[in-house]
Motif scaffolding. Structure first.
Motif, PDB file in Angstrom:
ATOM      1  N   LYS A 117       0.758  -1.266  -0.060  1.00 55.36           N
ATOM      2  CA  LYS A 117      -0.050  -0.053   0.024  1.00 55.36           C
ATOM      3  C   LYS A 117       0.921   1.178  -0.067  1.00 55.36           C
ATOM      4  O   LYS A 117       0.202   2.279  -0.391  1.00 55.36           O
ATOM      5  CB  LYS A 117      -0.879   0.013   1.183  1.00 55.36           C
ATOM      6  N   GLY A 118       2.151   1.095   0.324  1.00 57.76           N
ATOM      7  CA  GLY A 118       3.169   2.186   0.352  1.00 57.76           C
ATOM      8  C   GLY A 118       3.001   3.134   1.759  1.00 57.76           C
ATOM      9  O   GLY A 118       3.410   4.284   2.016  1.00 57.76           O
ATOM     10  N   ASP A 119       2.310   2.400   2.783  1.00 58.76           N
ATOM     11  CA  ASP A 119       2.329   2.750   4.003  1.00 58.76           C
ATOM     12  C   ASP A 119       3.457   2.536   4.839  1.00 58.76           C
ATOM     13  O   ASP A 119       3.426   3.168   6.071  1.00 58.76           O
ATOM     14  CB  ASP A 119       1.041   2.233   4.836  1.00 58.76           C
ATOM     15  N   TYR A 120       4.423   1.905   4.413  1.00 63.33           N
ATOM     16  CA  TYR A 120       5.675   1.260   5.023  1.00 63.33           C
ATOM     17  C   TYR A 120       6.919   1.144   4.278  1.00 63.33           C
ATOM     18  O   TYR A 120       6.673   0.603   3.218  1.00 63.33           O
ATOM     19  CB  TYR A 120       5.409   0.056   5.927  1.00 63.33           C
ATOM     20  N   ALA A 121       7.905   1.882   4.404  1.00 65.04           N
ATOM     21  CA  ALA A 121       9.099   1.812   3.747  1.00 65.04           C
ATOM     22  C   ALA A 121       9.875   0.832   4.389  1.00 65.04           C
ATOM     23  O   ALA A 121      10.385   0.747   5.424  1.00 65.04           O
ATOM     24  CB  ALA A 121       9.886   3.125   3.719  1.00 65.04           C
ATOM     25  N   PRO A 122      10.313  -0.522   3.632  1.00 60.54           N
ATOM     26  CA  PRO A 122      11.096  -1.524   4.350  1.00 60.54           C
ATOM     27  C   PRO A 122      12.495  -1.223   4.499  1.00 60.54           C
ATOM     28  O   PRO A 122      12.984  -0.329   3.906  1.00 60.54           O
ATOM     29  CB  PRO A 122      10.862  -2.900   3.409  1.00 60.54           C
ATOM     30  N   SER A 123      13.191  -1.687   5.340  1.00 60.66           N
ATOM     31  CA  SER A 123      14.707  -1.655   5.371  1.00 60.66           C
ATOM     32  C   SER A 123      15.399  -1.905   4.228  1.00 60.66           C
ATOM     33  O   SER A 123      14.830  -2.760   3.479  1.00 60.66           O
ATOM     34  CB  SER A 123      15.132  -2.350   6.544  1.00 60.66           C
ATOM     35  N   VAL A 124      16.506  -1.623   4.162  1.00 59.98           N
ATOM     36  CA  VAL A 124      17.247  -2.312   2.892  1.00 59.98           C
ATOM     37  C   VAL A 124      17.421  -3.609   2.888  1.00 59.98           C
ATOM     38  O   VAL A 124      17.152  -4.279   1.784  1.00 59.98           O
ATOM     39  CB  VAL A 124      18.897  -1.461   3.025  1.00 59.98           C
ATOM     40  N   THR A 125      17.701  -4.160   3.884  1.00 64.51           N
ATOM     41  CA  THR A 125      17.657  -5.600   4.049  1.00 64.51           C
ATOM     42  C   THR A 125      16.468  -6.270   3.585  1.00 64.51           C
ATOM     43  O   THR A 125      16.507  -7.305   2.848  1.00 64.51           O
ATOM     44  CB  THR A 125      18.172  -5.949   5.577  1.00 64.51           C
ATOM     45  N   LEU A 126      15.120  -5.862   3.972  1.00 66.67           N
ATOM     46  CA  LEU A 126      13.938  -6.494   3.729  1.00 66.67           C
ATOM     47  C   LEU A 126      13.736  -6.220   2.162  1.00 66.67           C
ATOM     48  O   LEU A 126      13.146  -7.093   1.573  1.00 66.67           O
ATOM     49  CB  LEU A 126      12.852  -5.910   4.648  1.00 66.67           C
ATOM     50  N   ALA A 127      13.989  -5.041   1.756  1.00 67.51           N
ATOM     51  CA  ALA A 127      13.820  -4.665   0.387  1.00 67.51           C
ATOM     52  C   ALA A 127      14.573  -5.653  -0.554  1.00 67.51           C
ATOM     53  O   ALA A 127      14.464  -6.038  -1.733  1.00 67.51           O
ATOM     54  CB  ALA A 127      14.246  -3.173   0.145  1.00 67.51           C
ATOM     55  N   LEU A 128      15.946  -5.743  -0.282  1.00 65.79           N
ATOM     56  CA  LEU A 128      16.953  -6.635  -0.686  1.00 65.79           C
ATOM     57  C   LEU A 128      16.117  -8.278  -0.863  1.00 65.79           C
ATOM     58  O   LEU A 128      16.292  -9.037  -1.972  1.00 65.79           O
ATOM     59  CB  LEU A 128      18.331  -6.656  -0.384  1.00 65.79           C
ATOM     60  N   LYS A 129      15.640  -8.621   0.283  1.00 70.22           N
ATOM     61  CA  LYS A 129      15.077 -10.047   0.494  1.00 70.22           C
ATOM     62  C   LYS A 129      13.917 -10.195  -0.651  1.00 70.22           C
ATOM     63  O   LYS A 129      13.717 -11.076  -1.532  1.00 70.22           O
ATOM     64  CB  LYS A 129      14.458 -10.052   1.794  1.00 70.22           C
ATOM     65  N   ILE A 130      13.193  -9.056  -0.838  1.00 72.23           N
ATOM     66  CA  ILE A 130      11.832  -9.028  -1.505  1.00 72.23           C
ATOM     67  C   ILE A 130      12.440  -9.244  -3.121  1.00 72.23           C
ATOM     68  O   ILE A 130      11.886 -10.030  -3.848  1.00 72.23           O
ATOM     69  CB  ILE A 130      11.226  -7.915  -1.406  1.00 72.23           C
ATOM     70  N   ALA A 131      13.506  -8.301  -3.278  1.00 69.22           N
ATOM     71  CA  ALA A 131      13.912  -8.437  -4.787  1.00 69.22           C
ATOM     72  C   ALA A 131      14.438  -9.771  -5.185  1.00 69.22           C
ATOM     73  O   ALA A 131      14.433 -10.395  -6.348  1.00 69.22           O
ATOM     74  CB  ALA A 131      14.791  -7.350  -4.998  1.00 69.22           C
ATOM     75  N   GLU A 132      15.206 -10.452  -3.992  1.00 73.18           N
ATOM     76  CA  GLU A 132      15.996 -11.705  -4.370  1.00 73.18           C
ATOM     77  C   GLU A 132      14.842 -12.778  -4.546  1.00 73.18           C
ATOM     78  O   GLU A 132      14.881 -13.637  -5.533  1.00 73.18           O
ATOM     79  CB  GLU A 132      16.642 -12.090  -3.129  1.00 73.18           C
TER      80      GLU A 132
END
Length: 69
Positions: free
Chosen positions: A36-51
Protein backbone atom coordinates in the motif's frame (compact mmCIF):
# COMPACT_ATOMS: atom_id res chain seq x y z
CA UNK A 1 7.79 8.99 -2.00
CA UNK A 2 8.85 5.37 -2.24
CA UNK A 3 6.89 3.41 -4.85
CA UNK A 4 6.90 -0.34 -5.43
CA UNK A 5 5.68 -3.22 -7.58
CA UNK A 6 5.50 -5.78 -4.77
CA UNK A 7 1.81 -6.60 -5.26
CA UNK A 8 2.24 -6.97 -9.03
CA UNK A 9 5.30 -9.19 -8.69
CA UNK A 10 3.72 -11.25 -5.93
CA UNK A 11 0.67 -11.93 -8.12
CA UNK A 12 2.87 -12.77 -11.10
CA UNK A 13 4.68 -15.36 -8.95
CA UNK A 14 1.37 -16.71 -7.62
CA UNK A 15 2.22 -15.92 -4.00
CA UNK A 16 -0.10 -14.80 -1.23
CA UNK A 17 0.96 -12.06 1.15
CA UNK A 18 1.53 -14.78 3.73
CA UNK A 19 3.72 -16.81 1.33
CA UNK A 20 5.90 -13.78 0.61
CA UNK A 21 6.07 -12.86 4.29
CA UNK A 22 7.37 -16.33 5.19
CA UNK A 23 10.01 -16.17 2.46
CA UNK A 24 11.35 -12.79 3.58
CA UNK A 25 10.99 -13.26 7.34
CA UNK A 26 8.25 -10.68 7.85
CA UNK A 27 4.56 -10.68 8.75
CA UNK A 28 1.63 -10.65 6.34
CA UNK A 29 0.67 -7.26 7.77
CA UNK A 30 4.11 -5.87 6.89
CA UNK A 31 3.80 -7.11 3.31
CA UNK A 32 0.36 -5.50 3.05
CA UNK A 33 1.66 -2.19 4.37
CA UNK A 34 4.59 -2.26 1.93
CA UNK A 35 2.23 -2.95 -0.98
CA UNK A 36 0.00 0.00 0.00
CA UNK A 37 2.99 2.29 0.38
CA UNK A 38 2.29 2.79 4.09
CA UNK A 39 5.64 1.30 5.14
CA UNK A 40 9.12 1.74 3.69
CA UNK A 41 11.04 -1.49 4.26
CA UNK A 42 14.60 -1.61 5.52
CA UNK A 43 17.31 -2.11 2.93
CA UNK A 44 17.71 -5.70 4.09
CA UNK A 45 14.01 -6.44 3.71
CA UNK A 46 13.85 -4.71 0.32
CA UNK A 47 16.80 -6.80 -0.89
CA UNK A 48 15.11 -10.00 0.33
CA UNK A 49 11.97 -9.06 -1.61
CA UNK A 50 13.95 -8.39 -4.81
CA UNK A 51 15.88 -11.63 -4.35
CA UNK A 52 12.62 -13.57 -3.93
CA UNK A 53 11.43 -12.30 -7.31
CA UNK A 54 14.92 -12.62 -8.86
CA UNK A 55 14.90 -9.04 -10.12
CA UNK A 56 17.12 -6.03 -9.39
CA UNK A 57 16.08 -3.89 -6.43
CA UNK A 58 15.31 -0.99 -8.77
CA UNK A 59 12.64 -3.06 -10.51
CA UNK A 60 10.78 -3.45 -7.22
CA UNK A 61 11.31 -0.11 -5.47
CA UNK A 62 11.94 3.43 -6.72
CA UNK A 63 11.58 7.02 -5.56
CA UNK A 64 8.83 8.98 -7.25
CA UNK A 65 10.39 12.15 -8.59
CA UNK A 66 8.80 15.53 -8.09
CA UNK A 67 7.00 14.66 -4.87
CA UNK A 68 7.95 15.83 -1.44
CA UNK A 69 8.41 13.19 1.21
Amino acid sequence: MLRNRVKELRARHDLTQNDLAKRIGATRQTVGMIEKGDYAPSVTLALKIAETFTVPLEEVFWLEKGEEE
